[in-house]
Design an enzyme around this catalytic site. Structure first.
Site, short mmCIF file in Angstrom:
data_model
loop_
_atom_site.label_atom_id
_atom_site.label_comp_id
_atom_site.label_asym_id
_atom_site.label_seq_id
_atom_site.Cartn_x
_atom_site.Cartn_y
_atom_site.Cartn_z
N ASP A 88 9.64 -4.77 -9.27
CA ASP A 88 9.67 -5.04 -7.83
C ASP A 88 9.93 -6.52 -7.55
O ASP A 88 9.86 -7.35 -8.45
CB ASP A 88 8.37 -4.56 -7.16
CG ASP A 88 7.12 -4.81 -8.01
OD1 ASP A 88 7.17 -5.66 -8.91
OD2 ASP A 88 6.10 -4.13 -7.76
N ASN A 148 -5.74 0.38 -5.09
CA ASN A 148 -5.56 1.63 -4.33
C ASN A 148 -4.74 2.65 -5.12
O ASN A 148 -4.30 3.66 -4.56
CB ASN A 148 -4.89 1.34 -2.97
CG ASN A 148 -3.49 0.74 -3.12
OD1 ASN A 148 -3.00 0.57 -4.22
ND2 ASN A 148 -2.86 0.44 -1.99
N HIS A 164 -1.80 2.07 -6.52
CA HIS A 164 -0.34 1.92 -6.47
C HIS A 164 0.22 1.54 -7.84
O HIS A 164 -0.46 0.92 -8.66
CB HIS A 164 0.11 0.97 -5.36
CG HIS A 164 -0.09 -0.49 -5.61
ND1 HIS A 164 -0.26 -1.41 -4.59
CD2 HIS A 164 -0.12 -1.22 -6.75
CE1 HIS A 164 -0.39 -2.62 -5.11
NE2 HIS A 164 -0.32 -2.54 -6.40
N GLU A 172 2.98 2.56 -2.61
CA GLU A 172 1.66 2.66 -2.01
C GLU A 172 1.29 4.14 -1.86
O GLU A 172 2.16 5.02 -1.97
CB GLU A 172 1.66 1.96 -0.65
CG GLU A 172 2.05 0.48 -0.72
CD GLU A 172 1.00 -0.43 -1.37
OE1 GLU A 172 0.01 0.10 -1.93
OE2 GLU A 172 1.18 -1.66 -1.34
C1 F6R Z 1 3.67 -5.81 -10.07
C2 F6R Z 1 3.32 -4.48 -9.65
C3 F6R Z 1 1.97 -4.13 -9.10
C4 F6R Z 1 0.83 -4.64 -9.94
C5 F6R Z 1 -0.52 -4.27 -9.31
C6 F6R Z 1 -1.68 -4.90 -10.04
O1 F6R Z 1 5.00 -5.86 -10.54
O2 F6R Z 1 4.15 -3.66 -9.74
O3 F6R Z 1 1.88 -2.74 -8.98
O4 F6R Z 1 0.91 -4.13 -11.23
O5 F6R Z 1 -0.55 -4.67 -7.98
O6 F6R Z 1 -1.64 -6.27 -9.86
P1 F6R Z 1 -2.58 -7.26 -10.70
O7 F6R Z 1 -2.14 -7.14 -12.11
O8 F6R Z 1 -2.29 -8.63 -10.14
O9 F6R Z 1 -3.97 -6.81 -10.48
#
Ligand code: F6R
Length: 244
Positions: A75, A136, A138, A143
């Site tokens: 992303d 959550n 995701h 989401e």
């Molecule tokens: C990042 C991504 C997100 C993260 C998730 C956890 O490329 O795709 O889904 O993996 O938000 O983020 P952290 O590792 O910062 O807790």
């Protein structure tokens, strides 16, 4: 996507986050050594930082080369220049790309003006996908409610995600409201998937993803439709699993 069959992801629980990260780092390093032309799907955020540090250290010891590796990141924020310090491209440069022998032209990020899923297909598909998980549930920026067949597209971030990511920007109102993200369908097209989760804040999402039937309300639970998924957890992230 065949939703008639549900698989049980393999679960590995390490005692702490350093061990969980090094387990994941080794899994990927072994795969790259076995196939130096591997195509990887990569994640940003706090979770994979120690994985990337491990790869850099292996590279410095001449144990790991990325010269033939192709990468597709999950992303990218919309509205940040590629050189903005919080862009995911800058993150990857700082954590990994700048420190290893990867060819810049083989590193890819989604953007609004390209058909990312076709680019992935043209490159032969993703062999091994690294994922983190949001509190959550995701995966990437898919989401809750994201459809199982979703492909790379523009998405609005939820207030939860904006709040969680404000730690990187210093304030919630500096976090972009939209991003471009690989979809659940794009992720499920990878040949093999490894999800790394560390810390107590991920325990609920992890237990929901593994302990409930697959449901769009917890996007990571949809990984149960893929036959080759491994969850690598530290004890805290695994603390709400049955048996812990
Ligand atoms: C990042 C991504 C997100 C993260 C998730 C956890 O490329 O795709 O889904 O993996 O938000 O983020 P952290 O590792 O910062 O807790």
């Amino acid at each position: 996507m065949n939703t008639d069959v549900i698989y049980s992801p393999k679960v590995i629980v390490e005692s702490n986050s350093a061990d969980a990260s090094s387990r994941v780092a080794s899994m990927f390093a072994n795969s790259i050594q076995a196939n130096p032309q591997l195509t990887l799907g990569l994640a940003t955020g706090g979770t994979p930082v120690d994985v990337y540090r491990d790869w850099v250290s292996r590279h410095r010891q001449s144990q790991l080369s990325f010269a033939g590796v192709t990468t597709f990141n999950l992303d990218e924020y919309i509205g940040l220049d590629r050189d903005h310090p919080q862009s995911f491209r800058s993150f990857m440069e700082g954590q990994l790309f700048r420190h290893v022998d990867i060819d810049d032209s083989r590193t890819h990020f989604p953007s609004v003006d390209r058909d990312y899923d076709s680019a992935i297909r043209l490159a032969g598909g993703i062999d091994l996908q690294l994922l983190g998980i949001g509190t959550n549930g995701h995966i990437a920026f898919n989401e809750p409610g994201s459809p199982i067949d979703s492909l790379t597209r523009e998405v609005e971030l939820t207030p939860d995600t904006i709040a969680a990511n404000s730690r990187y920007f210093g304030a919630a109102d500096l976090v972009p409201r939209t991003a471009i993200s690989m979809g659940i369908g794009s992720i499920l097209a990878a040949r093999q998937i490894v999800l790394l989760a560390t810390g107590e804040s991920k325990a609920k999402a992890v237990s929901h993803s593994l302990g409930s039937p697959p449901c769009a309300s917890c996007p990571a639970s949809l990984l149960q439709y893929h036959p080759l998924v491994t969850f690598v957890l530290d004890a805290e992230a695994g603390s709400m699993l049955a048996g812990n």
